[in-house]
Scaffold this motif. Structure first.
Motif, PDB file in Angstrom:
ATOM      1  N   GLU A   1       4.736   8.995   5.207  1.00  0.00           N
ATOM      2  CA  GLU A   1       4.605   8.042   4.103  1.00  0.00           C
ATOM      3  C   GLU A   1       3.470   7.054   4.356  1.00  0.00           C
ATOM      4  OE1 GLU A   1       8.465   6.302   3.783  1.00  0.00           O
ATOM      5  OE2 GLU A   1       9.365   8.106   2.920  1.00  0.00           O
TER       6      GLU A   1
ATOM      7  N   ARG B   1       0.112   6.579   2.070  1.00  0.00           N
ATOM      8  CA  ARG B   1      -0.313   5.284   1.518  1.00  0.00           C
ATOM      9  C   ARG B   1      -1.761   4.982   1.892  1.00  0.00           C
ATOM     10  NH1 ARG B   1       4.928   3.579   3.061  1.00  0.00           N
ATOM     11  NH2 ARG B   1       4.100   2.680   4.968  1.00  0.00           N
TER      12      ARG B   1
ATOM     13  N   ARG C   1      -4.221   7.065  -0.220  1.00  0.00           N
ATOM     14  CA  ARG C   1      -4.369   6.621  -1.610  1.00  0.00           C
ATOM     15  C   ARG C   1      -5.320   5.443  -1.743  1.00  0.00           C
ATOM     16  NH1 ARG C   1       1.849   6.623  -3.345  1.00  0.00           N
ATOM     17  NH2 ARG C   1       2.000   6.187  -1.164  1.00  0.00           N
TER      18      ARG C   1
END
Length: 174
Positions: A166, A170, A173
């Motif tokens: 995760e 992040r 992105r």
């Protein structure tokens, strides 16, 4: 030190009175230190035994976070049971042993500097242990895997991998 022979002392009336020992000859500090060592040692051992029982599968699992959340404070019961309380039990036991050694040294007539050195050395050792173990793990979502009991280690390894995936997603992105 205690002297068991009978001593003569004067009462207010001036007559001689026999007593077992002179109260000024009794050094209660080592005896008080022995009592403190016994109480702290017993508390540390009891806490360690309770924690060992809590780590067993099926014993007491109220402290296990289900599901594990990627937050520093959401998993507080796990941190308390797996990190803080074992360190507290160790500190109680080490402190009891240091106070016991200091009390025995005092009873044997060792210099005060040696007694203070024993106590300060134990205190410094415990501060270093707390700093080395507690501070690096304070801000992570998952504690180091060696801290978990075997029955929970696999789940926490999977949680760690999920949190890392995760975090990479992040960062990608951005």
């Amino acid at each position: 030190m205690l002297r068991p022979e009978y001593l003569e002392s004067e009462s207010r009336t001036g007559r001689g009175q026999k007593q077992l020992w002179d109260a000024t000859d009794v050094n209660v500090a080592p005896l008080l230190m022995l009592l403190i060592a016994a109480l702290a040692g017993c508390a540390g051992v009891v806490l360690a035994l309770v924690l060992a029982w809590m780590r067993r599968r099926g014993a007491s699992q109220w402290w296990v976070a289900k599901p594990l959340v990627d937050s520093e404070f959401a998993n507080a019961p796990e941190r308390i049971v797996l990190l803080i309380l074992p360190l507290a039990a160790q500190t109680l036991i080490v402190g009891a042993l240091a106070v016991l050694a200091a009390a025995l040294a005092a009873l044997l007539g060792a210099p005060t500097a040696l007694i203070n050195g024993l106590l300060l050395g134990a205190l410094a050792l415990e501060v270093v242990v707390w700093l080395v173990i507690a501070i690096p793990t304070a801000h992570s979502s998952v504690l180091p895997l060696w801290m978990y009991p075997a029955w929970l280690r696999g789940q926490r390894a999977a949680d760690r991998e999920r949190f890392q995936r995760e975090a990479r997603a992040r960062r990608a992105r951005r």
